[in-house]
Design a protein around this motif. Structure first.
Motif, PDB file in Angstrom:
ATOM      1  N   UNK A 368     -38.931  36.400  -5.584  1.00  0.00           N
ATOM      2  CA  UNK A 368     -39.130  37.647  -6.343  1.00  0.00           C
ATOM      3  C   UNK A 368     -40.609  37.868  -6.655  1.00  0.00           C
ATOM      4  N   UNK A 369     -41.375  36.790  -6.747  1.00  0.00           N
ATOM      5  CA  UNK A 369     -42.805  36.948  -7.059  1.00  0.00           C
ATOM      6  C   UNK A 369     -43.517  37.721  -5.942  1.00  0.00           C
ATOM      7  N   UNK A 370     -43.099  37.533  -4.699  1.00  0.00           N
ATOM      8  CA  UNK A 370     -43.717  38.275  -3.591  1.00  0.00           C
ATOM      9  C   UNK A 370     -43.405  39.769  -3.701  1.00  0.00           C
ATOM     10  N   UNK A 371     -42.179  40.061  -4.128  1.00  0.00           N
ATOM     11  CA  UNK A 371     -41.794  41.475  -4.288  1.00  0.00           C
ATOM     12  C   UNK A 371     -42.616  42.098  -5.420  1.00  0.00           C
ATOM     13  N   UNK A 372     -42.771  41.362  -6.517  1.00  0.00           N
ATOM     14  CA  UNK A 372     -43.601  41.847  -7.637  1.00  0.00           C
ATOM     15  C   UNK A 372     -45.009  42.160  -7.156  1.00  0.00           C
ATOM     16  N   UNK A 373     -45.579  41.250  -6.403  1.00  0.00           N
ATOM     17  CA  UNK A 373     -46.965  41.437  -5.941  1.00  0.00           C
ATOM     18  C   UNK A 373     -47.057  42.685  -5.058  1.00  0.00           C
ATOM     19  N   UNK A 374     -46.073  42.862  -4.168  1.00  0.00           N
ATOM     20  CA  UNK A 374     -46.105  44.023  -3.264  1.00  0.00           C
ATOM     21  C   UNK A 374     -46.017  45.324  -4.060  1.00  0.00           C
ATOM     22  N   UNK A 375     -45.065  45.383  -4.981  1.00  0.00           N
ATOM     23  CA  UNK A 375     -44.901  46.623  -5.770  1.00  0.00           C
ATOM     24  C   UNK A 375     -46.164  46.906  -6.581  1.00  0.00           C
ATOM     25  N   UNK A 376     -46.715  45.849  -7.166  1.00  0.00           N
ATOM     26  CA  UNK A 376     -47.956  46.015  -7.948  1.00  0.00           C
ATOM     27  C   UNK A 376     -49.077  46.549  -7.062  1.00  0.00           C
ATOM     28  N   UNK A 377     -49.198  45.995  -5.866  1.00  0.00           N
ATOM     29  CA  UNK A 377     -50.294  46.405  -4.975  1.00  0.00           C
ATOM     30  C   UNK A 377     -50.099  47.832  -4.481  1.00  0.00           C
ATOM     31  N   UNK A 378     -48.857  48.200  -4.170  1.00  0.00           N
ATOM     32  CA  UNK A 378     -48.614  49.587  -3.723  1.00  0.00           C
ATOM     33  C   UNK A 378     -48.965  50.543  -4.866  1.00  0.00           C
ATOM     34  N   UNK A 379     -48.546  50.170  -6.077  1.00  0.00           N
ATOM     35  CA  UNK A 379     -48.839  51.003  -7.253  1.00  0.00           C
ATOM     36  C   UNK A 379     -50.338  51.215  -7.396  1.00  0.00           C
ATOM     37  N   UNK A 380     -51.119  50.177  -7.194  1.00  0.00           N
ATOM     38  CA  UNK A 380     -52.556  50.345  -7.435  1.00  0.00           C
ATOM     39  C   UNK A 380     -53.215  51.125  -6.282  1.00  0.00           C
ATOM     40  N   UNK A 381     -52.670  51.053  -5.072  1.00  0.00           N
ATOM     41  CA  UNK A 381     -53.217  51.869  -3.963  1.00  0.00           C
ATOM     42  C   UNK A 381     -52.950  53.353  -4.227  1.00  0.00           C
TER      43      UNK A 381
END
Ligand SMILES: Cc1ncc(COP(=O)(O)O)c(C=O)c1O
Length: 383
Positions: A368-381
Motif C-alpha cells: 500500500x505504501x507504493x500506492x500512497x507514493x504514486x497518488x501523492x506524486x500524481x497529486x503534486x504533478x
C-alpha cells in the motif's frame, strides 16, 4: 492472499516499481539461476547431449502446469518472442481471400502486424475493432463475428488498461462459425488463471519476461492437439526426430520426421543454456505461490489504487471489467505528457500506453505504501 514478497526481489528502498506489464524485476532465485547458467557455459565440457533436452522438457512441464486445463509438456513449444509464436499461428491457420481476421484496435504490434501481413498476402481483411466507450470489448467482438470470420487474435485483457475480454464466450461464438482463436496471454498468464478447457484456443502464447517473471527472449507457445501436425516456420536440427543422437544428425533421410507434439514449432537453439534455468526458477516460484493467489494479492492493491484515484478525479475501467493486476488511470484532460518522467524522478515507475491512460501494474513485491507514493506524486504533478 500472499504476504509482501519484496524480500525475494532485489528492489532498493525508495523504488516503487509499478510496471510489471513493461518488464518484471527478477526474483533473486532467478538471477542466481542465470548466474550459474552463464558460468556453466564457461565450462562446456560439463554440458552433455542430454542437457540439450532435459531442461527444456522441465520448462515445458512447468508452463503446462501453470496453464492448467489438462495441457501437458507435449503441447508446449519454446519461442523467443510473441511475434514468433504469432507467425507460427499465421502459418498454420487457413485464411483465404474474402475472409476476415478480428483484432483489437491499439493492441500490441506483435499480434497485429503478422496478421495484417498475412491478410494482405491472401486478400483477406484484417479488421481492427474499435475501442468501446464502456470498455465492453466482449460485446464488440461478439457483434463482429460472422460467417466471414476465419480467425480472431485476442488477448485476455487489453494491454493498455486491463479491460477484460470474456474469452470463453468469444470462443464459443467463434466455434459456431468455424473460426479459429489465437490468444496472446503475455499480459495475463502468471497473474490470472486461464480457463483453457473452456476457451480451447488453437494457439496461445506468452512472452516470458513480464508476468511469468522470466528472462527476456524466452517465451512459450501452447499448440492445440489439432495443430500438432502443422508446419514449422523454420527448419532447425533439434526439432527433427532422433536429434538426441548427435552422431547421426546428418542422416537427413531419417530427419524428415519431426519430434512429437508441439516440439516441431520450437525455435532453433531451443536449449538456451543461459536463459532456460531462469525461466524454470521463475515458473517454480509462480507455482509455489499459485497464480490465483498472485492475482488476488495484486487485486487488493489495484482496488485501493482505483479508489484513491477516484478521490483525485481519475477514472479506470469498472471493477467488473478490469483484470485483477492491471489499471489504466484515465485523466479527464489527458495524461500529462511528462508524467512518467516526473514519476521516475521520484523513483516511481509506471507507463503510458495507448492514447489515454497511465498504466499501473503492481506485483506481489508492492505494498500500500507504493500506492500512497504514486497518488501523492500524481497529486503534486497536477497541482
Ligand atoms: C500484449 C503484449 N504482447 C506481447 C508483448 C511482447 O511481444 P514480443 O515478445 O513479440 O516482443 C508485449 C510487450 O509489451 C505485450 O504488451
Amino acid at each position: 492472499m500472499l504476504p509482501p514478497q519484496r524480500h525475494l526481489f532485489d528492489i532498493p528502498e525508495g523504488v516503487s516499481y509499478l510496471n510489471c506489464a513493461y518488464m518484471s524485476p527478477l526474483l533473486k532465485r532467478v538471477t542466481a539461476a542465470g548466474q550459474r547458467a552463464v558460468a556453466r557455459k564457461a565450462h562446456p565440457w560439463e554440458i552433455t547431449a542430454a542437457d540439450f533436452f532435459s531442461e527444456v522438457e522441465r520448462a515445458r512441464r512447468l508452463f503446462a502446469t501453470l496453464l492448467g486445463g489438462g495441457a501437458g509438456p507435449g503441447d508446449v513449444a519454446i519461442v523467443p518472442a510473441l511475434s514468433y509464436a504469432m507467425s507460427v499461428a499465421c502459418a498454420n491457420i487457413p485464411l483465404t481471400r474474402g475472409q476476415s481476421v478480428l483484432l483489437l484496435d491499439e493492441e500490441f504490434p506483435s499480434v497485429i502486424l503478422p496478421w495484417q501481413e498475412r491478410a494482405r498476402e491472401v486478400g483477406a481483411t484484417a479488421v481492427l475493432l474499435p475501442r468501446p466507450e464502456d470498455d465492453d470489448w466482449t460485446r464488440v467482438i461478439l457483434d463482429a463475428i460472422d460467417q466471414r470470420t476465419a480467425v480472431a487474435a485476442l488477448p485476455a485483457l487489453h494491454w493498455t488498461d486491463g479491460a477484460l475480454i470474456d474469452l470463453p464466450r468469444v470462443a464459443t461464438r467463434l466455434r459456431e462459425v468455424g473460426a479459429a482463436l489465437v490468444v496472446d496471454a503475455t499480459q495475463s498468464l502468471g497473474a490470472m488463471p486461464f480457463p483453457l478447457a473452456d476457451v480451447q484456443p488453437d494457439f496461445l502464447a506468452a512472452a516470458g519476461y513480464k508476468w511469468l517473471l522470466g528472462p527476456y527472449s524466452l517465451g512459450f507457445l501452447y499448440v492445440a492437439p489439432r495443430h500438432q501436425q502443422g508446419r514449422p516456420i523454420e527448419h532447425n536440427w533439434i526439432i527433427r526426430a532422433g536429434s538426441e543422437d548427435f552422431t547421426s544428425l546428418s542422416n537427413y533421410e531419417r530427419a524428415l520426421e519431426l519430434r512429437p507434439g508441439a516440439r516441431r514449432f520450437d525455435v532453433g537453439e531451443t536449449s538456451n543454456f543461459a536463459l532456460m534455468p531462469m525461466a524454470i526458477a521463475a515458473l517454480e516460484q509462480l507455482l509455489e505461490w499459485g497464480v490465483a493467489s498472485v492475482g488476488e494479492t495484486i487485486r487488493v492493491l489495484t482496488d485501493a489504487l482505483v479508489r484513491r484515484a477516484a478521490e483525485i478525479g481519475l477514472d479506470a475501467v469498472p471493477a467488473a471489467r478490469r483484470a485483477p493486476h492491471y489499471v489504466g488511470l484515465r485523466f479527464p484532460r489527458g495524461v500529462p505528457p511528462d508524467l512518467p518522467q516526473r514519476l521516475a524522478a521520484d523513483r516511481i515507475y509506471a507507463s503510458v500506453r495507448g492514447r489515454s491512460a497511465l498504466r499501473v501494474t503492481p506485483h506481489v513485491y508492492n505494498t500500500a505504501a507504493d500506492i500512497d507514493r504514486l497518488i501523492g506524486a500524481i497529486g503534486s504533478v497536477r497541482s
